[in-house]
Design an enzyme around this catalytic site. Structure first.
Site, PDB file in Angstrom:
ATOM      1  N   ASP A 149      -0.745  -4.204  -6.147  1.00 49.29           N
ATOM      2  CA  ASP A 149      -0.657  -3.036  -7.026  1.00 49.29           C
ATOM      3  C   ASP A 149       0.719  -2.843  -7.653  1.00 49.29           C
ATOM      4  OD1 ASP A 149      -3.288  -2.459  -6.205  1.00 49.29           O
ATOM      5  OD2 ASP A 149      -2.533  -1.361  -4.473  1.00 49.29           O
ATOM      6  N   GLY A 195      -7.407  -5.794  -8.333  1.00 50.22           N
ATOM      7  CA  GLY A 195      -7.724  -4.892  -9.434  1.00 50.22           C
ATOM      8  C   GLY A 195      -6.556  -4.894 -10.393  1.00 50.22           C
ATOM      9  N   HIS A 196      -6.735  -5.506 -11.555  1.00 50.53           N
ATOM     10  CA  HIS A 196      -5.643  -5.569 -12.522  1.00 50.53           C
ATOM     11  C   HIS A 196      -5.965  -4.666 -13.711  1.00 50.53           C
ATOM     12  CE1 HIS A 196      -4.320  -9.774 -10.881  1.00 50.53           C
ATOM     13  NE2 HIS A 196      -4.059  -8.773 -10.064  1.00 50.53           N
ATOM     14  N   LYS A 222       0.905  -6.180 -11.822  1.00 52.26           N
ATOM     15  CA  LYS A 222       0.863  -7.581 -12.274  1.00 52.26           C
ATOM     16  C   LYS A 222      -0.012  -7.748 -13.512  1.00 52.26           C
ATOM     17  CE  LYS A 222      -0.669  -9.010  -8.300  1.00 52.26           C
ATOM     18  NZ  LYS A 222      -0.523  -7.787  -7.496  1.00 52.26           N
ATOM     19  N   GLN A 257      -3.264  -9.614  -5.206  1.00 57.84           N
ATOM     20  CA  GLN A 257      -2.677  -8.889  -4.064  1.00 57.84           C
ATOM     21  C   GLN A 257      -1.142  -9.026  -4.106  1.00 57.84           C
ATOM     22  OE1 GLN A 257      -5.560 -11.091  -3.103  1.00 57.84           O
ATOM     23  NE2 GLN A 257      -6.626  -9.317  -3.862  1.00 57.84           N
TER      24      GLN A 257
HETATM   25  P1  IMP Z   1      -9.429  -7.352   1.928  1.00 59.92           P
HETATM   26  O1  IMP Z   1      -8.613  -8.203   1.006  1.00 59.92           O
HETATM   27  O2  IMP Z   1     -10.483  -6.550   1.226  1.00 59.92           O
HETATM   28  O3  IMP Z   1      -9.914  -8.105   3.097  1.00 59.92           O
HETATM   29  O4  IMP Z   1      -8.433  -6.223   2.522  1.00 59.92           O
HETATM   30  C1  IMP Z   1      -7.358  -6.546   3.391  1.00 59.92           C
HETATM   31  C2  IMP Z   1      -6.154  -5.641   3.098  1.00 59.92           C
HETATM   32  O5  IMP Z   1      -5.618  -5.995   1.820  1.00 59.92           O
HETATM   33  C3  IMP Z   1      -6.479  -4.154   3.014  1.00 59.92           C
HETATM   34  O6  IMP Z   1      -5.365  -3.419   3.487  1.00 59.92           O
HETATM   35  C4  IMP Z   1      -6.654  -3.917   1.525  1.00 59.92           C
HETATM   36  O7  IMP Z   1      -6.423  -2.572   1.174  1.00 59.92           O
HETATM   37  C5  IMP Z   1      -5.595  -4.835   0.977  1.00 59.92           C
HETATM   38  N1  IMP Z   1      -5.855  -5.304  -0.386  1.00 59.92           N
HETATM   39  C6  IMP Z   1      -6.731  -6.259  -0.764  1.00 59.92           C
HETATM   40  N2  IMP Z   1      -6.668  -6.453  -2.103  1.00 59.92           N
HETATM   41  C7  IMP Z   1      -5.724  -5.631  -2.563  1.00 59.92           C
HETATM   42  C8  IMP Z   1      -5.166  -5.406  -3.879  1.00 59.92           C
HETATM   43  O8  IMP Z   1      -5.521  -6.030  -4.885  1.00 59.92           O
HETATM   44  N3  IMP Z   1      -4.190  -4.446  -3.945  1.00 59.92           N
HETATM   45  C9  IMP Z   1      -3.732  -3.794  -2.859  1.00 59.92           C
HETATM   46  N4  IMP Z   1      -4.218  -3.979  -1.622  1.00 59.92           N
HETATM   47  C10 IMP Z   1      -5.198  -4.892  -1.478  1.00 59.92           C
END
Ligand code: IMP
Length: 432
Positions: free
Chosen positions: A13, A40-41, A16, A225
């Site tokens: 977040d 989420g971009h 990017k 991420q």
């Molecule tokens: P997962 O990727 O859904 O398995 O989540 C694992 C951890 O990564 C959690 O704390 C999510 O909130 C975090 N997370 C996954 N994708 C994102 C992203 O694009 N932005 C911020 N946090 C993320």
């Protein structure tokens, strides 16, 4: 060396999407190499706001080719929805414009159910995943029973594999997690229909990307991420299940190791995090509300994928230095500097103390338990009152805002080459 890599320096977040959107103006290929629709971009173009989870954000530029690499896990449903959404804005995603690696793994609705059931079963140890099925899909990949995109090209074989997949996960969900059984036949049917729609996009992408490189085409690799969510270097176990650091681009695109031109780390002017896990500079109360925003604007600190309010805190230069080391960052792109306007003083974390020791970068690989024991040490910088949103040149910034940027450069040894001062595409200070 026409490869540029953009990675998040925090827990995701960082903004990017807009950075990639900006850089892809001068890129030929825009590639995702890790993660799935947990990303989420957000890209703002004039009045339009695009929220993308799978399609590389650089594809908003019509001249680009998008690549979804083998390091990714792909939800066909989200991809098809995004394509339809973009089509409404006259952005056509054709098989000529989007290449999906045959080695990317497929996320199914059963993976999503399992993700939620598994995280819920952890009780207060929950990771707080996005519930998108990311972890279970990577587990299947590592356990060598996952579904690969390339299998879609062999319909009979794929139908058998999909049938076996849903039967296995139904068994696990109802037996172990006591979930209601699913209608396996209906799920299989739906999934086969959906995956059939993405069949023309699937190919082996490594050689195509190599060819593009030999033709001196430029490639922008868009990390999803952020560094601190990396499966190996992140704040384990509060991480995602893929390689989020710059090194992941080579295996995640099926390329050999190549020289790269830049590894750009995107950092907000403060830190944010969604999900659980340690966050040394975390704030609460009024100051947190100030940094987070009310939620009335799309750029306020609420998750693009889940809508959850993000946790917020002061900028942490210990973690930023760690991101520099594990990615090999060559420069920084600073976002959301405008949000700090109005503060009289701005604390910045420059070191941690733990067990009588003080250090300025981590001497452990992310480990959440050790990070939770660290106490942040701050230096406080003077704030500024001016609204920065109209600033377009370095000289337009108030002296204290410039001093804040200088401070980041002094403590990381990296140049802050770009600064964004509002979500609008052109609200940028480029420093050459
Ligand atoms: P997962 O990727 O859904 O398995 O989540 C694992 C951890 O990564 C959690 O704390 C999510 O909130 C975090 N997370 C996954 N994708 C994102 C992203 O694009 N932005 C911020 N946090 C993320």
């Amino acid at each position: 060396m026409p490869i540029d890599i953009v990675v998040g320096a925090h827990w995701g977040d960082e903004g990017k999407g807009r950075v990639v959107d900006l850089l892809s103006e001068n890129s030929d290929l825009v590639a995702r190499f890790n993660g799935g629709d947990n990303a989420g971009h957000t890209v703002t173009v004039g009045e339009k706001i695009f929220k993308l989870h799978v399609v590389p954000s650089g594809m908003i530029h019509p001249h680009t080719i998008g690549v979804l690499g083998s390091g990714m896990v792909l939800n066909p449903h989200t991809l098809l929805e995004e394509m339809a959404m973009l089509k409404e804005s006259a952005i056509e995603i054709t098989p000529e414009r989007l290449w999906i690696s045959d080695a990317a793994h497929l996320i199914t609705p059963a993976h999503r159910l399992l993700d939620r059931a598994q995280d819920a079963a952890l009780g207060k140890e929950q990771i707080g995943t996005t519930g998108r099925g990311i972890g279970p899909t990577y587990v299947d990949k590592a356990a060598r029973c996952g579904l690969r995109a390339g299998e879609i090209l062999d319909p009979e074989y794929f139908a058998e594999r999909v049938q076996a997949h849903f039967a296995r996960l139904d068994h696990l969900l109802s037996g172990w997690y006591r979930e209601n059984g699913m209608d396996v036949e209906a799920q299989v049917w739906d999934f086969l229909e959906m995956t059939n729609a993405i069949r023309p996009f699937i190919r082996r992408i490594g050689p195509l990307v190599q060819n593009a490189l030999s033709e001196r085409k430029t490639i922008l690799a868009e990390g999803a991420q952020g560094t601190l969510l990396d499966l190996e270097q992140g704040t384990y176990p509060f991480v995602t299940s893929s390689c989020t650091t710059a090194a992941g681009i080579f295996s995640g695109l099926g390329l050999g190791v190549q020289p790269v031109r830049s590894v750009l780390g995107v950092t907000k002017a403060f830190h944010t995090r969604v999900g659980s896990g340690p966050f040394p500079t975390e704030l609460d109360g009024e100051m947190a509300d100030f940094l987070r925003g009310s939620g009335a604007n799309p750029w306020d600190e609420y998750g693009t994928t889940t809508g959850r309010p993000r946790r917020v805190g002061w900028l942490d230069l210990v973690l930023l230095n760690y991101a520099r080391e594990v990615n090999g960052l060559t420069e920084l792109f600073l976002t959301k500097l405008d949000v700090l306007s109005g503060l009289s003083a701005i604390p910045v974390c420059v070191a941690y103390q733990t067990g009588g020791r003080t250090f300025r970068s981590l001497d452990f690989s992310g480990d959440a338990r050790q990070l939770a024991k660290c106490t942040p040490m701050y230096e406080t910088l003077p704030g500024w009152q001016e609204d920065l949103r109209a600033c377009r040149k370095w000289a337009d910034l108030p002296a204290n805002a410039r001093a804040y940027v200088d401070f980041i450069e002094d403590h990381t040894g990296l140049m802050v080459k770009n600064i964004s001062v509002s979500p609008e595409r052109l609200a940028l200070i480029a420093r050459g």
